[in-house]
Write a protein that holds these residues in place. Structure first.
Motif, short mmCIF file in Angstrom:
data_model
loop_
_atom_site.label_atom_id
_atom_site.label_comp_id
_atom_site.label_asym_id
_atom_site.label_seq_id
_atom_site.Cartn_x
_atom_site.Cartn_y
_atom_site.Cartn_z
N LEU A 182 0.82 -1.21 0.00
CA LEU A 182 0.00 0.00 0.00
C LEU A 182 0.85 1.26 0.00
CD1 LEU A 182 -2.90 -0.97 2.42
CD2 LEU A 182 -3.05 -0.51 -0.04
N VAL A 183 1.96 1.25 0.73
CA VAL A 183 2.85 2.42 0.71
C VAL A 183 3.46 2.55 -0.69
CG1 VAL A 183 4.94 3.46 1.65
CG2 VAL A 183 3.36 2.28 3.18
N ARG A 184 3.91 1.44 -1.25
CA ARG A 184 4.54 1.47 -2.57
C ARG A 184 3.57 1.96 -3.65
NH1 ARG A 184 9.03 0.06 -4.22
NH2 ARG A 184 9.52 -0.30 -6.38
N SER A 185 2.33 1.50 -3.60
CA SER A 185 1.36 1.84 -4.64
C SER A 185 0.57 3.10 -4.31
CB SER A 185 0.40 0.68 -4.86
OG SER A 185 -0.38 0.45 -3.71
N ARG A 186 0.88 3.73 -3.18
CA ARG A 186 0.20 4.94 -2.72
C ARG A 186 -1.28 4.66 -2.52
NH1 ARG A 186 4.90 4.59 -3.74
NH2 ARG A 186 6.21 6.22 -4.58
N GLY A 187 -1.59 3.48 -1.99
CA GLY A 187 -2.96 3.08 -1.79
C GLY A 187 -3.49 3.39 -0.40
N HIS A 188 -2.70 4.04 0.42
CA HIS A 188 -3.14 4.38 1.77
C HIS A 188 -3.58 5.84 1.83
CE1 HIS A 188 0.95 5.74 1.43
NE2 HIS A 188 0.87 6.37 2.56
N VAL A 189 -4.11 6.23 2.94
CA VAL A 189 -4.63 7.58 3.12
C VAL A 189 -3.46 8.56 3.29
CG1 VAL A 189 -5.98 9.09 4.64
CG2 VAL A 189 -6.75 6.75 4.17
N VAL A 190 -3.52 9.63 2.53
CA VAL A 190 -2.53 10.71 2.65
C VAL A 190 -3.31 12.00 2.84
CG1 VAL A 190 -0.69 11.98 1.49
CG2 VAL A 190 -0.88 9.52 1.15
N VAL A 191 -3.05 12.68 3.92
CA VAL A 191 -3.71 13.96 4.18
C VAL A 191 -2.83 15.06 3.59
CG1 VAL A 191 -4.59 15.51 5.95
CG2 VAL A 191 -4.74 13.04 6.27
N THR A 192 -3.38 15.75 2.61
CA THR A 192 -2.58 16.74 1.88
C THR A 192 -2.93 18.19 2.23
OG1 THR A 192 -4.14 16.70 0.05
CG2 THR A 192 -2.26 15.19 -0.09
N LEU B 244 -1.09 23.79 1.93
CA LEU B 244 -1.04 25.15 2.48
C LEU B 244 0.39 25.66 2.65
CD1 LEU B 244 -3.84 24.92 5.21
CD2 LEU B 244 -3.95 26.10 2.99
N THR B 245 1.35 24.75 2.56
CA THR B 245 2.75 25.11 2.71
C THR B 245 3.23 25.84 1.45
OG1 THR B 245 3.06 23.10 4.00
CG2 THR B 245 5.05 24.15 3.19
N PRO B 246 4.06 26.85 1.60
CA PRO B 246 4.59 27.54 0.41
C PRO B 246 5.32 26.54 -0.50
CG PRO B 246 5.13 28.77 2.39
CD PRO B 246 4.51 27.48 2.84
N PRO B 247 5.15 26.64 -1.80
CA PRO B 247 5.75 25.69 -2.74
C PRO B 247 7.26 25.49 -2.55
CG PRO B 247 4.20 27.08 -3.91
CD PRO B 247 4.30 27.63 -2.50
N ALA B 248 7.96 26.50 -2.13
CA ALA B 248 9.41 26.37 -1.95
C ALA B 248 9.75 25.44 -0.78
CB ALA B 248 10.04 27.74 -1.72
N LEU B 249 8.86 25.36 0.22
CA LEU B 249 9.12 24.51 1.39
C LEU B 249 8.62 23.07 1.23
CD1 LEU B 249 8.31 26.92 4.35
CD2 LEU B 249 10.54 26.21 3.50
N ARG B 250 7.80 22.83 0.22
CA ARG B 250 7.19 21.51 0.06
C ARG B 250 8.19 20.37 -0.09
NH1 ARG B 250 1.93 23.08 -3.64
NH2 ARG B 250 0.94 24.33 -2.01
#
Length: 172
Positions: free
Chosen positions: A68-78, A83-89
């Motif tokens: 699930l981690v490999r396939s990005r099949g788990h929950v990711v809170v974005t 909200l983070t500035p693009p330079a800090l992402r």
């Protein structure tokens, strides 16, 4: 070439473990349905249904989670990430991967340590079926080791949890 072969074998391992987890879930569903049908007809169901189901759920989680981690099949809170500035992402993303890898490997070490201590003590987990406790804790150790590896792979630059298509997410 050898590195690519090892990576292919590793991916096959993760897929195989995930398929085994899926088969176990089907087995759990069949076992529970069998139990319910027997009860509905006033018959005595197997005593082991509860214990097998409980143990299997632990194994399913540990078998499927690395995939699930490999396939990005788990929950990711974005929400916070977005909200983070693009330079800090990129920095935040790497910090997240590092902390996830560290926590996963810490839990793996705990699982293996506890499993080893249970093995030495000869401890048995007693439910409707008996299970050596070291097997339970060692499965936690093995599962979290593979999860930690997957987060380290992300840390080293293979894909992202926060951007990209299916190929980037590692599904293919």
């Amino acid at each position: 070439m050898r590195k690519a072969r090892l990576a292919s074998l590793y991916i096959l391992l993760l897929r195989g473990l995930a398929r085994l987890a899926g088969a176990m879930l089907c087995g759990i569903a069949a076992l529970v349905a069998y139990d319910v049908v027997l009860r509905a007809f006033g018959l005595q169901p197997p005593q082991a249904t509860s214990g097998v189901t409980e143990y299997s759920l632990l194994f399913v989680a540990m078998l499927a989670s690395p995939w699930l981690v490999r396939s990005r099949g788990h929950v990711v809170v974005t929400s916070f990430f977005n909200l983070t500035p693009p330079a800090l992402r990129p920095v935040l993303e790497r910090a997240i991967y590092l902390s996830c890898a560290a926590v996963s490997l810490l839990l793996a070490a705990y699982g293996f340590k506890t499993g080893y201590a249970s093995f030495l003590a000869g401890e048995i987990d007693i439910r409707s079926i008996d299970m050596p406790r070291w097997i339970l804790f060692s499965s936690i150790g093995a599962g979290f080791t593979l999860i930690g590896i997957e987060f380290l792979v992300l840390l080293l630059g293979r894909g992202s949890l926060y951007r990209g298509d299916a190929q980037q997410r590692g599904i293919v």
